[in-house]
Scaffold this motif. Structure first.
Motif, PDB file in Angstrom:
ATOM      1  N   PRO A   1       0.924  -1.191   0.344  1.00 57.31           N
ATOM      2  CA  PRO A   1       0.223  -0.187  -0.299  1.00 57.31           C
ATOM      3  C   PRO A   1       0.420   0.979  -0.092  1.00 57.31           C
ATOM      4  N   LYS A   2       0.423   2.272  -0.688  1.00 54.73           N
ATOM      5  CA  LYS A   2       1.204   3.395  -0.987  1.00 54.73           C
ATOM      6  C   LYS A   2       1.245   4.649   0.747  1.00 54.73           C
ATOM      7  N   ARG A   3       0.467   4.066   1.491  1.00 59.36           N
ATOM      8  CA  ARG A   3       0.842   4.712   3.009  1.00 59.36           C
ATOM      9  C   ARG A   3       2.189   3.549   3.383  1.00 59.36           C
ATOM     10  N   ILE A   4       2.197   2.604   3.068  1.00 60.96           N
ATOM     11  CA  ILE A   4       3.170   1.881   4.009  1.00 60.96           C
ATOM     12  C   ILE A   4       4.712   2.254   3.453  1.00 60.96           C
ATOM     13  N   GLU A   5       4.183   2.666   2.083  1.00 63.45           N
ATOM     14  CA  GLU A   5       5.820   2.860   0.953  1.00 63.45           C
ATOM     15  C   GLU A   5       6.157   4.484   1.590  1.00 63.45           C
ATOM     16  N   TYR A   6       5.360   5.546   2.108  1.00 63.95           N
ATOM     17  CA  TYR A   6       5.166   6.252   2.399  1.00 63.95           C
ATOM     18  C   TYR A   6       5.894   7.029   4.020  1.00 63.95           C
ATOM     19  N   ILE A   7       5.683   5.590   4.582  1.00 64.94           N
ATOM     20  CA  ILE A   7       6.015   5.729   5.900  1.00 64.94           C
ATOM     21  C   ILE A   7       7.835   4.848   6.062  1.00 64.94           C
TER      22      ILE A   7
ATOM     23  N   GLU B   1       8.502   9.233  -6.991  1.00 67.15           N
ATOM     24  CA  GLU B   1       6.891  10.305  -6.857  1.00 67.15           C
ATOM     25  C   GLU B   1       7.907  10.979  -5.726  1.00 67.15           C
ATOM     26  N   LEU B   2       8.994  11.870  -5.625  1.00 63.55           N
ATOM     27  CA  LEU B   2       9.241  12.804  -4.990  1.00 63.55           C
ATOM     28  C   LEU B   2      10.124  14.094  -4.700  1.00 63.55           C
ATOM     29  N   ASP B   3      10.179  14.931  -4.604  1.00 61.85           N
ATOM     30  CA  ASP B   3      11.523  15.491  -6.064  1.00 61.85           C
ATOM     31  C   ASP B   3      12.406  16.297  -4.488  1.00 61.85           C
ATOM     32  N   PHE B   4      13.278  15.850  -5.491  1.00 58.45           N
ATOM     33  CA  PHE B   4      14.300  16.282  -4.672  1.00 58.45           C
ATOM     34  C   PHE B   4      16.334  16.270  -5.496  1.00 58.45           C
ATOM     35  N   GLU B   5      16.448  16.930  -4.798  1.00 58.65           N
ATOM     36  CA  GLU B   5      17.988  16.832  -5.649  1.00 58.65           C
ATOM     37  C   GLU B   5      19.547  15.615  -5.204  1.00 58.65           C
TER      38      GLU B   5
ATOM     39  N   GLU C   1       9.119  16.811   4.623  1.00 61.86           N
ATOM     40  CA  GLU C   1       7.987  17.261   4.341  1.00 61.86           C
ATOM     41  C   GLU C   1       6.858  16.947   2.808  1.00 61.86           C
ATOM     42  N   GLN C   2       7.584  16.295   2.086  1.00 63.18           N
ATOM     43  CA  GLN C   2       6.364  15.604   0.510  1.00 63.18           C
ATOM     44  C   GLN C   2       6.150  14.791   1.261  1.00 63.18           C
ATOM     45  N   CYS C   3       6.508  13.537   2.094  1.00 62.37           N
ATOM     46  CA  CYS C   3       5.855  12.546   2.395  1.00 62.37           C
ATOM     47  C   CYS C   3       4.581  12.975   3.414  1.00 62.37           C
TER      48      CYS C   3
END
Length: 382
Positions: A95-101, A244-248, A281-283
């Motif tokens: 699940p997406k929630r698990i991936e973001y955690i 799905e995250l924006d980072f350098e 912050e994105q998570c």
């Protein structure tokens, strides 16, 4: 008058020396204050990880992954678990929630690891205050991860197919408060240490690792990126929620001296902390707006009692706090215990470059070089 002969001196640095960052013994061949040769001796912190992994089930091995790089345990278990999930073919069902955690706690742990690297590096060179500041801010992260998992350092939180437990109620809000508190603290740290002329003088043009040398020795993480190569597995392999995250990807630029010197490696870690804060912050935004907790959400996957992947050889790698952390699995398709599990610890390769870049340096500069590599001996010895 005949010239008196001068013999080289053999010095032991470690395994108790405070500047060796663990139980590492360095045998130094010196000519006065000049280091002619460095011979690392490892094996004082052997964790027997691979033997444990070949004697226990995949789930039972997770606590032992925590004990490799014990300063960034979440990242270790994340790599191991993703490897098992891909062998089982269930990686697309998480699940997406698990991936973001998972990404949230891993990036918090990455910041905690880098704070130790920066704080101890400062005290190696003689700056005491940054050490206290870094450990003060790391303590906030330790408190949050303990709240989520029940442990301060060795978490056993990321499980095959899910998590040990969902985030506690109020965790996202408290994490947001930490981010708001932490951003100004990083500005203060940069003013105190990063831009300090004494610190720059001790680290610029010292311990230069040319890019070809870093690649040939298998260096990874901030050590490799400090030499100018934009190589980060979170971008290259696009695993978990990172696509799905924006980072350098910070890299060394030789701003204070030669590209690939100690200052570049230090600066990459400072910049990575800022990028980890952005990811956190994105998570939090996704978890609070789209992936909210629901009463029916179960963070533990409904797996069979015995986890038995098909017979295969599989290599899983992930971007740990120190670099590329990999696990090579050999399974027979019948047993719930891997036939062979080989671990690739980034600290081992990063340490291996030390003799090549430490010839004809001062002993005091050798301390600066050791600290800039940021290795942890639990991962070197495994």
């Amino acid at each position: 008058m005949a010239d008196s002969s001068v013999e080289d001196m053999v010095l032991n640095m470690g395994p108790q020396h405070p500047s060796t960052h663990g139980v590492l013994r360095l045998e130094l061949i010196t000519d006065g204050e000049i280091v002619k040769e460095v011979i690392p001796h490892i094996g004082y912190l052997h964790r027997c990880f691979e033997k444990h992994a070949e004697s226990l089930t995949y789930q039972q091995t997770i606590p032992f992954t925590d004990r490799m790089d014990y300063l960034a345990s979440m990242n270790n278990s994340h790599a191991w678990v993703m490897g098992v999930e891909r062998m089982l073919g269930i990686d697309k069902d998480i699940p997406k929630r698990i991936e973001y955690i998972r990404v949230l706690v891993c990036e918090l742990n990455r910041i905690a690891s880098h704070l130790i690297a920066i704080g101890t590096y400062g005290i190696d060179i003689g700056a005491f205050t940054p050490f206290l500041w870094c450990f003060r801010d790391r303590e906030h992260i330790m408190g949050m991860l303990e709240w989520a998992s029940g442990s301060r350092m060795l978490y056993n939180y990321i499980w095959v197919g899910g998590l040990f437990y969902d985030l506690p109620v109020g965790f996202e809000e408290r994490c947001r408060e930490f981010v708001d508190y932490f951003k100004p603290k990083m500005i203060e740290l940069n003013q105190l240490l990063t831009d300090n002329q004494i610190f720059i003088s001790r680290t610029a043009n010292v311990g230069v690792i040319p890019l070809d040398v870093a690649i040939n020795y298998g260096c990874s993480g901030p050590v490799l990126r400090g030499s100018g190569l934009k190589y980060d597995l979170r971008r290259i392999d696009n695993y978990s929620a990172y696509p799905e995250l924006d980072f350098e990807i910070p890299v060394g630029k030789g701003e204070m001296g030669t590209l690939g010197d100690c200052w570049d490696r230090y600066k990459v870690r400072v910049d990575e902390i800022e990028q980890s804060v952005k990811m956190i912050e994105q998570c939090l935004d996704r978890l609070q707006k789209e992936l909210k907790r629901t009463p029916e959400f179960d963070p533990r996957a409904k797996l069979p009692r015995k986890i038995t992947p098909k017979a295969q050889d599989y290599y899983m790698r992930a971007e740990g706090a120190k670099g590329e952390l990999g696990f090579y699995f050999v399974t027979d398709g019948r047993s719930e215990i891997p036939f062979r599990a080989k671990s690739r610890g980034p600290s081992f390769n990063n340490l291996s470059v030390l003799p090549a870049i430490s010839q004809n340096v001062m002993i005091a500069d050798l301390i600066a070089i050791i600290g800039s590599l940021d290795f942890v001996l639990g991962e070197v010895d495994r």
